[in-house]
Design a protein around this motif. Structure first.
Motif, PDB file in Angstrom:
ATOM      1  N   ASP A  35       0.831  -1.201   0.000  1.00  0.00           N
ATOM      2  CA  ASP A  35       0.000   0.000   0.000  1.00  0.00           C
ATOM      3  C   ASP A  35       0.871   1.259   0.000  1.00  0.00           C
ATOM      4  OD1 ASP A  35      -2.247  -1.556   0.048  1.00  0.00           O
ATOM      5  OD2 ASP A  35      -2.633  -1.311   2.190  1.00  0.00           O
ATOM      6  N   GLY A  36       0.505   2.211  -0.846  1.00  0.00           N
ATOM      7  CA  GLY A  36       1.215   3.478  -0.915  1.00  0.00           C
ATOM      8  C   GLY A  36       2.434   3.456  -1.842  1.00  0.00           C
ATOM      9  N   TRP A  37       2.705   2.324  -2.457  1.00  0.00           N
ATOM     10  CA  TRP A  37       3.856   2.175  -3.337  1.00  0.00           C
ATOM     11  C   TRP A  37       3.389   1.983  -4.781  1.00  0.00           C
ATOM     12  CZ3 TRP A  37       9.183   1.075  -1.877  1.00  0.00           C
ATOM     13  CH2 TRP A  37       9.423   1.227  -0.498  1.00  0.00           C
ATOM     14  N   VAL A  38       4.292   2.261  -5.710  1.00  0.00           N
ATOM     15  CA  VAL A  38       4.074   1.900  -7.108  1.00  0.00           C
ATOM     16  C   VAL A  38       5.180   0.930  -7.506  1.00  0.00           C
ATOM     17  CG1 VAL A  38       2.926   4.056  -7.737  1.00  0.00           C
ATOM     18  CG2 VAL A  38       5.388   3.834  -8.079  1.00  0.00           C
ATOM     19  N   LYS A  39       4.896   0.141  -8.531  1.00  0.00           N
ATOM     20  CA  LYS A  39       5.891  -0.805  -9.028  1.00  0.00           C
ATOM     21  C   LYS A  39       6.225  -0.439 -10.467  1.00  0.00           C
ATOM     22  CE  LYS A  39       6.164  -4.966  -7.529  1.00  0.00           C
ATOM     23  NZ  LYS A  39       5.940  -6.389  -7.200  1.00  0.00           N
ATOM     24  N   VAL A  40       7.517  -0.376 -10.741  1.00  0.00           N
ATOM     25  CA  VAL A  40       8.008  -0.025 -12.070  1.00  0.00           C
ATOM     26  C   VAL A  40       8.795  -1.208 -12.616  1.00  0.00           C
ATOM     27  CG1 VAL A  40       9.350   1.636 -13.406  1.00  0.00           C
ATOM     28  CG2 VAL A  40       8.229   2.376 -11.280  1.00  0.00           C
ATOM     29  N   ASN A  41       8.276  -1.830 -13.654  1.00  0.00           N
ATOM     30  CA  ASN A  41       8.993  -2.924 -14.306  1.00  0.00           C
ATOM     31  C   ASN A  41       9.791  -2.346 -15.473  1.00  0.00           C
ATOM     32  OD1 ASN A  41       6.435  -4.300 -13.052  1.00  0.00           O
ATOM     33  ND2 ASN A  41       8.025  -5.855 -13.279  1.00  0.00           N
ATOM     34  N   VAL A  42      11.054  -2.732 -15.536  1.00  0.00           N
ATOM     35  CA  VAL A  42      11.990  -2.134 -16.490  1.00  0.00           C
ATOM     36  C   VAL A  42      12.618  -3.231 -17.344  1.00  0.00           C
ATOM     37  CG1 VAL A  42      14.081  -0.727 -16.676  1.00  0.00           C
ATOM     38  CG2 VAL A  42      12.492  -0.336 -14.795  1.00  0.00           C
ATOM     39  N   CYS A  57       9.530   0.825 -19.715  1.00  0.00           N
ATOM     40  CA  CYS A  57       9.092   0.610 -18.338  1.00  0.00           C
ATOM     41  C   CYS A  57       7.575   0.718 -18.269  1.00  0.00           C
ATOM     42  CB  CYS A  57       9.773   1.556 -17.360  1.00  0.00           C
ATOM     43  SG  CYS A  57       9.284   3.263 -17.459  1.00  0.00           S
ATOM     44  N   VAL A  58       7.013  -0.009 -17.309  1.00  0.00           N
ATOM     45  CA  VAL A  58       5.571  -0.012 -17.063  1.00  0.00           C
ATOM     46  C   VAL A  58       5.373   0.260 -15.577  1.00  0.00           C
ATOM     47  CG1 VAL A  58       3.459  -1.400 -17.075  1.00  0.00           C
ATOM     48  CG2 VAL A  58       5.141  -1.681 -18.903  1.00  0.00           C
ATOM     49  N   ILE A  59       4.474   1.194 -15.254  1.00  0.00           N
ATOM     50  CA  ILE A  59       4.217   1.560 -13.862  1.00  0.00           C
ATOM     51  C   ILE A  59       2.796   1.176 -13.484  1.00  0.00           C
ATOM     52  CG2 ILE A  59       4.127   3.449 -12.184  1.00  0.00           C
ATOM     53  CD1 ILE A  59       6.095   4.974 -13.930  1.00  0.00           C
ATOM     54  N   ARG A  60       2.675   0.487 -12.339  1.00  0.00           N
ATOM     55  CA  ARG A  60       1.366   0.100 -11.804  1.00  0.00           C
ATOM     56  C   ARG A  60       1.281   0.490 -10.339  1.00  0.00           C
ATOM     57  NH1 ARG A  60       1.312  -5.858 -14.346  1.00  0.00           N
ATOM     58  NH2 ARG A  60       3.491  -5.392 -14.618  1.00  0.00           N
ATOM     59  N   ASP A  61       0.055   0.704  -9.883  1.00  0.00           N
ATOM     60  CA  ASP A  61      -0.163   1.139  -8.503  1.00  0.00           C
ATOM     61  C   ASP A  61      -0.316  -0.039  -7.549  1.00  0.00           C
ATOM     62  OD1 ASP A  61      -2.782   0.202  -8.775  1.00  0.00           O
ATOM     63  OD2 ASP A  61      -3.672   2.198  -8.898  1.00  0.00           O
ATOM     64  N   GLU A  62      -0.656   0.272  -6.314  1.00  0.00           N
ATOM     65  CA  GLU A  62      -0.783  -0.744  -5.261  1.00  0.00           C
ATOM     66  C   GLU A  62      -1.910  -1.741  -5.512  1.00  0.00           C
ATOM     67  OE1 GLU A  62      -3.383   2.002  -2.194  1.00  0.00           O
ATOM     68  OE2 GLU A  62      -1.220   2.263  -2.320  1.00  0.00           O
ATOM     69  N   PHE A  66      -2.733  -0.335 -14.117  1.00  0.00           N
ATOM     70  CA  PHE A  66      -1.806   0.359 -15.000  1.00  0.00           C
ATOM     71  C   PHE A  66      -1.896   1.862 -14.767  1.00  0.00           C
ATOM     72  CE2 PHE A  66      -1.233   2.741 -18.916  1.00  0.00           C
ATOM     73  CZ  PHE A  66       0.040   2.348 -19.304  1.00  0.00           C
ATOM     74  N   LEU A  67      -0.752   2.517 -14.601  1.00  0.00           N
ATOM     75  CA  LEU A  67      -0.712   3.971 -14.463  1.00  0.00           C
ATOM     76  C   LEU A  67      -0.103   4.627 -15.694  1.00  0.00           C
ATOM     77  CD1 LEU A  67       0.486   4.374 -10.760  1.00  0.00           C
ATOM     78  CD2 LEU A  67      -1.833   4.627 -11.662  1.00  0.00           C
ATOM     79  N   ARG A  68       1.098   4.170 -16.047  1.00  0.00           N
ATOM     80  CA  ARG A  68       1.829   4.756 -17.161  1.00  0.00           C
ATOM     81  C   ARG A  68       2.798   3.746 -17.745  1.00  0.00           C
ATOM     82  NH1 ARG A  68       3.200  10.962 -15.670  1.00  0.00           N
ATOM     83  NH2 ARG A  68       1.234  11.401 -14.670  1.00  0.00           N
ATOM     84  N   VAL A 104       9.074   0.506  -6.159  1.00  0.00           N
ATOM     85  CA  VAL A 104       9.791  -0.750  -6.322  1.00  0.00           C
ATOM     86  C   VAL A 104      10.115  -0.853  -7.811  1.00  0.00           C
ATOM     87  CG1 VAL A 104       9.721  -3.251  -6.156  1.00  0.00           C
ATOM     88  CG2 VAL A 104       8.517  -1.870  -4.463  1.00  0.00           C
ATOM     89  N   PHE A 105      11.382  -0.920  -8.133  1.00  0.00           N
ATOM     90  CA  PHE A 105      11.819  -1.103  -9.510  1.00  0.00           C
ATOM     91  C   PHE A 105      12.207  -2.561  -9.683  1.00  0.00           C
ATOM     92  CE2 PHE A 105      12.336   3.381  -8.798  1.00  0.00           C
ATOM     93  CZ  PHE A 105      11.973   3.956 -10.001  1.00  0.00           C
TER      94      PHE A 105
END
Length: 157
Positions: A35-42, A57-62, A66-68, A104-105
């Protein structure tokens, strides 16, 4: 380059037993961040023939939503580990500009994750890693972790 390959090989031989245990314990599917974190897959790709490096990279929320996402390319010949490092550097820079503080990357490049979380050297790869470490100072809380390639499939697409 030969010295870097030898160093990587030696590290792999030393850590081989640990890596197998960690790999077996890790999930083989993407997991939501806390909770409160985003995850960035690279991830990165290298097309040696056309001298193109793809950075993604793909960014997703808790909640796993999908965010960006971001995809760019660089016209140049590069070794895969340098391409992975450049992709991570770009992800750090882009995410930091977005003003996200808890990230989290995830990368499927074990040598890159080890280098970011450890000590550097003097190769071109290590120079990019040093830049990554400088960018990490702009985050409140950050983790850089290794995930198996099967977990990083969204960035491959």
């Amino acid at each position: 380059m030969a010295l870097n390959m030898l160093t990587d090989w030696r590290r792999a031989q030393e850590d081989d037993g640990k890596r197998k245990v960690q790999h077996n314990l890790r999930s083989q599917s993407w997991q939501k961040p806390n909770d409160g974190w985003v995850k960035v897959n690279v991830d990165a790709t290298c097309n040696q023939r056309d001298a193109i490096v793809g950075l993604r990279c793909v960014i997703r929320d808790e909640d796993g939503q999908f965010l960006r996402a971001r995809s760019s390319s660089v016209t140049r010949t590069m070794q895969p580990r340098e391409a992975e490092a450049l992709s991570m550097k770009e992800a750090f820079s882009w995410t930091q500009q977005w003003r996200v503080s808890k990230c989290v990357f995830e990368s499927d490049a074990q040598n890159l994750v080890d280098a970011i979380n450890g000590h550097g050297g003097r190769s071109y790869f290590d120079t990019i890693v040093d830049d990554c470490k400088e960018l990490l100072k702009h985050f409140t809380e950050v983790l850089v972790v290794y995930v198996p390639r099967s977990v990083n499939t969204d960035t491959h697409l």
